[in-house]
Motif scaffolding. Sequence first.
Motif, PDB file in Angstrom:
ATOM      1  N   THR A   5       0.832  -1.183   0.000  1.00 46.39           N
ATOM      2  CA  THR A   5       0.000   0.000   0.000  1.00 46.39           C
ATOM      3  C   THR A   5       0.871   1.239   0.000  1.00 46.39           C
ATOM      4  O   THR A   5       1.724   1.392   0.857  1.00 46.39           O
ATOM      5  CB  THR A   5      -0.893   0.033   1.253  1.00 46.39           C
ATOM      6  N   PHE A   7       0.681   5.585  -0.186  1.00 46.14           N
ATOM      7  CA  PHE A   7      -0.219   6.684   0.134  1.00 46.14           C
ATOM      8  C   PHE A   7      -0.943   7.164  -1.108  1.00 46.14           C
ATOM      9  O   PHE A   7      -0.352   7.400  -2.131  1.00 46.14           O
ATOM     10  CB  PHE A   7       0.583   7.837   0.739  1.00 46.14           C
ATOM     11  N   GLY A  82       3.724   3.832   4.173  1.00 47.98           N
ATOM     12  CA  GLY A  82       3.060   2.556   3.942  1.00 47.98           C
ATOM     13  C   GLY A  82       2.701   1.907   5.259  1.00 47.98           C
ATOM     14  O   GLY A  82       3.212   2.282   6.313  1.00 47.98           O
ATOM     15  N   GLU A  83       1.800   0.939   5.201  1.00 45.07           N
ATOM     16  CA  GLU A  83       1.331   0.206   6.376  1.00 45.07           C
ATOM     17  C   GLU A  83       1.655  -1.271   6.249  1.00 45.07           C
ATOM     18  O   GLU A  83       1.909  -1.770   5.159  1.00 45.07           O
ATOM     19  CB  GLU A  83      -0.193   0.307   6.497  1.00 45.07           C
ATOM     20  N   HIS A  86      -2.663  -4.932   4.149  1.00 44.59           N
ATOM     21  CA  HIS A  86      -3.294  -4.098   3.121  1.00 44.59           C
ATOM     22  C   HIS A  86      -4.558  -3.515   3.732  1.00 44.59           C
ATOM     23  O   HIS A  86      -5.520  -4.230   3.943  1.00 44.59           O
ATOM     24  CB  HIS A  86      -3.609  -4.933   1.889  1.00 44.59           C
ATOM     25  N   ASN A  91      -5.761   5.085   1.470  1.00 47.15           N
ATOM     26  CA  ASN A  91      -4.792   5.994   2.083  1.00 47.15           C
ATOM     27  C   ASN A  91      -4.174   5.355   3.323  1.00 47.15           C
ATOM     28  O   ASN A  91      -4.695   4.401   3.883  1.00 47.15           O
ATOM     29  CB  ASN A  91      -5.447   7.328   2.436  1.00 47.15           C
ATOM     30  N   VAL A  92      -3.049   5.893   3.742  1.00 45.80           N
ATOM     31  CA  VAL A  92      -2.325   5.392   4.907  1.00 45.80           C
ATOM     32  C   VAL A  92      -2.618   6.292   6.099  1.00 45.80           C
ATOM     33  O   VAL A  92      -2.516   7.518   6.004  1.00 45.80           O
ATOM     34  CB  VAL A  92      -0.807   5.369   4.626  1.00 45.80           C
ATOM     35  N   GLU A  96      -0.842   4.174  11.741  1.00 50.92           N
ATOM     36  CA  GLU A  96      -0.604   2.813  11.263  1.00 50.92           C
ATOM     37  C   GLU A  96       0.665   2.691  10.421  1.00 50.92           C
ATOM     38  O   GLU A  96       1.041   1.595  10.020  1.00 50.92           O
ATOM     39  CB  GLU A  96      -1.798   2.334  10.428  1.00 50.92           C
ATOM     40  N   ALA A  97       1.327   3.800  10.136  1.00 54.90           N
ATOM     41  CA  ALA A  97       2.502   3.787   9.247  1.00 54.90           C
ATOM     42  C   ALA A  97       3.623   2.947   9.842  1.00 54.90           C
ATOM     43  O   ALA A  97       3.967   3.086  11.014  1.00 54.90           O
ATOM     44  CB  ALA A  97       2.983   5.208   8.997  1.00 54.90           C
TER      45      ALA A  97
END
Length: 143
Positions: A5, A7, A82-83, A86, A91-92, A96-97
């Motif tokens: 994932t 952003f 990103g996280e 999925h 969006n991120v 949670e990043a």
Amino acid sequence: MTEFTLFSEDRESPEYLFTEVEDFHVEMMSESKDGEKKLYVEGIAMQAETLNGNNRVYPTRVMGEAVDQYNERYVSKNQALGECDHPPRPNVLLAEASHLIQKIWTQGNDICARAVILNSTKGQQVRALIEGGWTPTDRKSVV
């Protein structure tokens, strides 16, 4: 294939094309003056001209344009977060990043990426898993 994932504001934007990862490898590097080791992951993020998990095939030209836009909009401004896993949204969330994409590029039909694992709560969880022997190559990959 592994989920990836990046952003994005909506599913129609070019950067949402990056949804799969395979063949990532992990590398520990010592870069800071105080000896703190940074953890990086790097590998193929998606492939053009290949059926993906969304049952779509993106032409190399389209993927190349998306990479250029993503680099300009997010990577160049250190905003390409990103996280883990999925998320059910495009969006991120900052809370949670787990990683920051530092580089994304095309190599033939492959779209490759390099990310640093953050010192955030989620990033520390990913680091612990990797240091414990986990390899991010399955559906629960970090990027």
